[in-house]
Motif scaffolding. Structure first.
Motif, PDB file in Angstrom:
ATOM      1  N   PRO A   1      51.007  -7.619  22.996  1.00 27.25           N
ATOM      2  CA  PRO A   1      49.616  -7.184  23.146  1.00 27.25           C
ATOM      3  C   PRO A   1      48.702  -8.409  23.259  1.00 27.25           C
ATOM      4  O   PRO A   1      48.814  -9.324  22.445  1.00 27.25           O
ATOM      5  CB  PRO A   1      49.335  -6.430  21.837  1.00 27.25           C
ATOM      6  N   LEU A   2      47.872  -8.428  24.267  1.00 31.28           N
ATOM      7  CA  LEU A   2      46.996  -9.588  24.462  1.00 31.28           C
ATOM      8  C   LEU A   2      45.793  -9.187  25.307  1.00 31.28           C
ATOM      9  O   LEU A   2      45.948  -8.783  26.446  1.00 31.28           O
ATOM     10  CB  LEU A   2      47.745 -10.712  25.193  1.00 31.28           C
ATOM     11  N   SER A   3      44.614  -9.292  24.719  1.00 31.68           N
ATOM     12  CA  SER A   3      43.427  -8.901  25.481  1.00 31.68           C
ATOM     13  C   SER A   3      42.713 -10.127  26.027  1.00 31.68           C
ATOM     14  O   SER A   3      42.601 -11.153  25.351  1.00 31.68           O
ATOM     15  CB  SER A   3      42.478  -8.098  24.588  1.00 31.68           C
ATOM     16  N   ILE A   4      42.265  -9.998  27.274  1.00 33.98           N
ATOM     17  CA  ILE A   4      41.489 -11.062  27.923  1.00 33.98           C
ATOM     18  C   ILE A   4      40.197 -10.402  28.428  1.00 33.98           C
ATOM     19  O   ILE A   4      40.256  -9.484  29.233  1.00 33.98           O
ATOM     20  CB  ILE A   4      42.252 -11.674  29.116  1.00 33.98           C
ATOM     21  N   ASN A   5      39.068 -10.868  27.926  1.00 33.41           N
ATOM     22  CA  ASN A   5      37.797 -10.258  28.314  1.00 33.41           C
ATOM     23  C   ASN A   5      36.896 -11.287  28.988  1.00 33.41           C
ATOM     24  O   ASN A   5      36.563 -12.312  28.377  1.00 33.41           O
ATOM     25  CB  ASN A   5      37.074  -9.683  27.087  1.00 33.41           C
ATOM     26  N   LEU A   6      36.492 -10.977  30.210  1.00 33.54           N
ATOM     27  CA  LEU A   6      35.631 -11.903  30.960  1.00 33.54           C
ATOM     28  C   LEU A   6      34.188 -11.415  30.947  1.00 33.54           C
ATOM     29  O   LEU A   6      33.922 -10.260  31.298  1.00 33.54           O
ATOM     30  CB  LEU A   6      36.071 -11.999  32.421  1.00 33.54           C
ATOM     31  N   ASN A   7      33.290 -12.306  30.577  1.00 26.33           N
ATOM     32  CA  ASN A   7      31.868 -11.985  30.511  1.00 26.33           C
ATOM     33  C   ASN A   7      31.092 -12.964  31.376  1.00 26.33           C
ATOM     34  O   ASN A   7      31.375 -14.157  31.367  1.00 26.33           O
ATOM     35  CB  ASN A   7      31.371 -12.088  29.068  1.00 26.33           C
ATOM     36  N   GLY A   8      30.068 -12.450  32.053  1.00 23.71           N
ATOM     37  CA  GLY A   8      29.325 -13.298  32.973  1.00 23.71           C
ATOM     38  C   GLY A   8      28.221 -14.111  32.334  1.00 23.71           C
ATOM     39  O   GLY A   8      27.604 -14.943  32.986  1.00 23.71           O
ATOM     40  N   CYS A   9      27.940 -13.853  31.048  1.00 30.02           N
ATOM     41  CA  CYS A   9      26.883 -14.585  30.341  1.00 30.02           C
ATOM     42  C   CYS A   9      27.083 -14.357  28.839  1.00 30.02           C
ATOM     43  O   CYS A   9      28.008 -13.639  28.452  1.00 30.02           O
ATOM     44  CB  CYS A   9      25.501 -14.090  30.806  1.00 30.02           C
TER      45      CYS A   9
ATOM     46  N   TYR B   1      33.905 -21.077  32.001  1.00 27.51           N
ATOM     47  CA  TYR B   1      33.856 -20.208  30.816  1.00 27.51           C
ATOM     48  C   TYR B   1      34.014 -21.028  29.550  1.00 27.51           C
ATOM     49  O   TYR B   1      34.837 -21.947  29.487  1.00 27.51           O
ATOM     50  CB  TYR B   1      34.998 -19.187  30.854  1.00 27.51           C
ATOM     51  N   GLN B   2      33.262 -20.639  28.548  1.00 27.18           N
ATOM     52  CA  GLN B   2      33.548 -21.115  27.205  1.00 27.18           C
ATOM     53  C   GLN B   2      34.606 -20.182  26.629  1.00 27.18           C
ATOM     54  O   GLN B   2      34.561 -18.963  26.838  1.00 27.18           O
ATOM     55  CB  GLN B   2      32.300 -21.058  26.341  1.00 27.18           C
ATOM     56  N   ILE B   3      35.555 -20.765  25.889  1.00 27.43           N
ATOM     57  CA  ILE B   3      36.693 -19.964  25.439  1.00 27.43           C
ATOM     58  C   ILE B   3      36.597 -19.627  23.956  1.00 27.43           C
ATOM     59  O   ILE B   3      36.328 -20.495  23.124  1.00 27.43           O
ATOM     60  CB  ILE B   3      38.002 -20.722  25.749  1.00 27.43           C
ATOM     61  N   HIS B   4      36.794 -18.362  23.657  1.00 21.75           N
ATOM     62  CA  HIS B   4      36.886 -17.893  22.273  1.00 21.75           C
ATOM     63  C   HIS B   4      38.335 -17.432  22.083  1.00 21.75           C
ATOM     64  O   HIS B   4      38.820 -16.612  22.856  1.00 21.75           O
ATOM     65  CB  HIS B   4      35.970 -16.692  22.036  1.00 21.75           C
ATOM     66  N   LEU B   5      38.980 -17.890  21.048  1.00 19.77           N
ATOM     67  CA  LEU B   5      40.398 -17.544  20.879  1.00 19.77           C
ATOM     68  C   LEU B   5      40.661 -16.746  19.607  1.00 19.77           C
ATOM     69  O   LEU B   5      40.147 -17.075  18.530  1.00 19.77           O
ATOM     70  CB  LEU B   5      41.246 -18.820  20.819  1.00 19.77           C
TER      71      LEU B   5
ATOM     72  N   LEU C   1      36.260 -14.896  27.261  1.00 18.01           N
ATOM     73  CA  LEU C   1      35.737 -15.868  28.215  1.00 18.01           C
ATOM     74  C   LEU C   1      34.253 -15.596  28.427  1.00 18.01           C
ATOM     75  O   LEU C   1      33.874 -14.532  28.914  1.00 18.01           O
ATOM     76  CB  LEU C   1      36.504 -15.753  29.533  1.00 18.01           C
ATOM     77  N   LYS C   2      33.443 -16.559  28.039  1.00 21.48           N
ATOM     78  CA  LYS C   2      31.985 -16.396  28.144  1.00 21.48           C
ATOM     79  C   LYS C   2      31.468 -17.257  29.281  1.00 21.48           C
ATOM     80  O   LYS C   2      31.575 -18.481  29.252  1.00 21.48           O
ATOM     81  CB  LYS C   2      31.332 -16.816  26.828  1.00 21.48           C
ATOM     82  N   GLY C   3      30.935 -16.614  30.298  1.00 23.77           N
ATOM     83  CA  GLY C   3      30.533 -17.318  31.510  1.00 23.77           C
ATOM     84  C   GLY C   3      29.429 -18.328  31.274  1.00 23.77           C
ATOM     85  O   GLY C   3      28.434 -18.036  30.599  1.00 23.77           O
ATOM     86  N   GLN C   4      29.608 -19.501  31.801  1.00 25.84           N
ATOM     87  CA  GLN C   4      28.553 -20.515  31.786  1.00 25.84           C
ATOM     88  C   GLN C   4      28.865 -21.562  32.849  1.00 25.84           C
ATOM     89  O   GLN C   4      29.973 -21.596  33.389  1.00 25.84           O
ATOM     90  CB  GLN C   4      28.418 -21.163  30.412  1.00 25.84           C
ATOM     91  N   LEU C   5      27.898 -22.410  33.137  1.00 22.68           N
ATOM     92  CA  LEU C   5      28.180 -23.505  34.056  1.00 22.68           C
ATOM     93  C   LEU C   5      28.845 -24.621  33.259  1.00 22.68           C
ATOM     94  O   LEU C   5      28.446 -24.908  32.136  1.00 22.68           O
ATOM     95  CB  LEU C   5      26.886 -24.004  34.700  1.00 22.68           C
ATOM     96  N   VAL C   6      29.868 -25.227  33.846  1.00 24.32           N
ATOM     97  CA  VAL C   6      30.571 -26.319  33.175  1.00 24.32           C
ATOM     98  C   VAL C   6      30.681 -27.490  34.151  1.00 24.32           C
ATOM     99  O   VAL C   6      30.473 -27.324  35.362  1.00 24.32           O
ATOM    100  CB  VAL C   6      31.979 -25.885  32.690  1.00 24.32           C
TER     101      VAL C   6
END
Ligand code: SF4
Length: 541
Positions: free
Chosen positions: A452-460, A490-494, A474-479
């Motif tokens: 089981p592994l969830s991956i969630n992509l957010n644009g902001c 993306y900034q990563i939350h684990l 995954l939190k969208g941002q400019l890098v």
């Protein structure tokens, strides 16, 4: 709270602060959001986009699930600097609320028709069981409402500072192991209070979950109010009451009030909690207006006391806490037996993306193989109900022929993405297409990965797709890329889990969008190499 703020108050109506302290509150005071329906029907749909009062366009339209969508071609770096007028397209996003995720074939066909006829075929299943359409023109809205309302669907209070869609288990009433069927209470709350001026001016959005599902698929921990099915010491089934959850930029899990709510009390308890939010909620700053901030200041004991004394006029008995969810996956994908002996078949579009033609196909299949009942889930998936056992495999084959997988890879099953830069005015980066590409890449690179592994992509940072409670959020941002350019990333939350802990935000842990598949592959291979037997991703992190 700093003393200066305390003197000015938080804009709580119950403490006498009735004067609007910001533009949003002023707009709501000037005119109830619900009143915009008449103007849409009588004026705006006839006179066109340019006739729309800006206060309606960017405010009250939301009371009917209507948002301006992002003008195409504006990159994420401009999101924070451009004015609304510059970001606004002349087209709208329209959210159809599907309370409890329950649909019949006629309703699904109505949404499919609207999608094909008025929305360029677009349709996304959201993680709150709604279906969102895009490219809507104001001239089409009356016909769309007519189509939807003819089959009992509505867009009323699908957005705005209102009680949004009430999420519920798609298997309510049929799940073999459910604690209680929440359908009657869900329906009553909807019928009594949605669209009522009593609750059409709340400080902010208000999210409700109501379910007796043992998978706890309504993720009660992150709703403003949640009723969670439990059985008390007397063997009576009812609900454990949770209040004040929410993610966004200040994530908080809901708190248990420790109160047992009998099924027949659920609507008035809902009205009591919503009333507290309306009257005591903070209206001074939008960023502090969600119910979680009040709960954070009051705590559950005081909240319960105010609820019982000022709103209900009686005490609620103490009750038991629910056990944890029966599975790490809180979804209903796959083929499973219902309690009446029939089966349900849950399937996975990619990150919730479907379209008008596909919705027609699903409606046809639901009728051909089941009773016509079909549901949306809180994981951007769908379920066809009431299928005879001997027909489940044939249905699965038909669904899979349309790329609607009944036995998806873990990546297809547990990846979600918010709307992102394609349509959302707040977005900084792309999400939907990137989520689909990521699924495809990971399926190729890690074909045997089956934890089981969830991956969630957010644009902001707003976390519409729950960035803080995913294994990989995954939190969208400019890098900055290797060449020093500002690019999407993306900034990563684990290691986040719903109701457990929020994902760890490791300082500096970011990836460019291009490097995302490499990054995820690297982390998952390391997890496979290093984990102990049975260790979940969140525990390993
Ligand atoms: Fe838009 Fe941000 Fe929500 Fe995604 S998380 S839908 S980009 S507001």
């Amino acid at each position: 709270m700093p003393p200066r703020q305390r003197r000015r108050g938080e804009g709580q109506w119950a403490l006498g602060y009735r004067e609007p302290l910001n533009k949003n509150e002023e707009g709501k005071k000037n005119d109830d959001g619900l009143n915009v329906r008449r103007r849409i029907l009588d004026i705006y749909s006839k006179s066109g986009f340019d006739s729309i009062d800006p206060a309606d366009l960017r405010g009250r339209f939301r009371w009917y699930g209507i948002y301006t969508q992002r003008r195409p071609g504006i990159d994420g770096g401009k999101t924070a600097v451009l004015e609304d007028e510059e970001l606004d397209d002349r087209y709208f996003m329209l959210r159809v609320r599907i309370d409890g995720g329950r649909l019949n074939a006629a309703q699904l066909r109505a949404i499919a028709d609207v999608s094909s006829k008025y929305a360029r075929g677009t349709a996304d299943v959201t993680d709150r069981q709604n279906i969102q359409l895009h490219w809507i023109e104001i001239e089409s809205v009356p016909a769309i409402w007519e189509t939807l309302e003819a089959v009992g669907l509505t867009t009323t209070e699908a957005c705005g500072d209102t009680p949004r869609v009430i999420i519920g288990c798609p298997l309510a009433g049929i799940a073999a192991d459910e604690v209680i069927d929440a359908t009657p209470q869900l329906q009553e709350i909807h019928d009594r209070y949605i669209g009522s001026p009593e609750f059409s001016n709340l400080p902010r959005k208000f999210k409700t979950a109501l379910s007796g599902c043992t998978a706890q698929c309504t993720v009660h921990e992150i709703n403003d109010i949640a009723f969670v099915g439990v059985v008390n010491d007397e063997g009576e089934a009812g609900y454990d009451l949770w209040v004040g959850g929410g993610l966004s930029t200040n994530p908080m899990f809901a708190k248990r009030l420790g109160a047992f709510v009998r099924p027949e009390q659920a609507p008035e308890v809902w009205a009591g909690v919503t009333g507290i939010f309306r009257d005591y909620g903070y209206r001074r700053l939008r960023s502090r207006a969600r119910l979680k901030f009040l709960m954070n200041d009051w705590g559950p004991e005081r909240f319960r006391e105010v609820l019982e004394k000022e709103y209900l006029g009686y005490r609620l008995p103490d009750g038991p806490a629910p056990g944890g969810p029966r599975d790490a996956r809180r979804d209903h994908v796959g083929i499973h037996r219902q309690r009446d002996g029939a089966y349900y078949v849950g399937f996975a579009p990619r990150v919730g993306r479907v379209n008008g033609d596909l919705l027609h196909v699903i409606a046809d299949l639901a009728e051909e193989y089941g009773s016509g009942r079909v549901c949306t889930t809180t994981e951007q998936k769908m379920v066809i109900l009431d299928v005879p056992e001997e027909r489940t495999e044939a249905l699965a084959a038909e669904l899979e022929a349309h790329d609607l997988q009944v036995r998806p890879s873990v990546f297809r099953r547990q990846t979600m993405a918010c709307t992102g830069i394609e349509y959302c005015k707040l977005a900084i980066v792309e999400t939907k297409q990137r989520g689909m590409d990521l699924i495809e890449e990971l399926e190729k690179r890690l074909p045997d990965f089956d934890e089981p592994l969830s991956i969630n992509l957010n644009g902001c940072p707003n976390s519409c797709a729950r960035v803080q409670v995913a294994d990989i959020g995954l939190k969208g941002q400019l890098v900055t890329d290797a060449d020093g350019n500002q690019v999407e990333g993306y900034q990563i939350h684990l290691g986040g889990t719903v109701g457990g802990a929020f994902g760890k935000k490791i300082r500096g842990l970011k990836t460019t969008a291009d490097e995302l598949p490499d990054y995820v592959e690297r982390v998952l291979r390391r997890y496979q190499d290093q984990r102990n037997d049975g260790e979940s991703f969140a525990d390993w992190v």
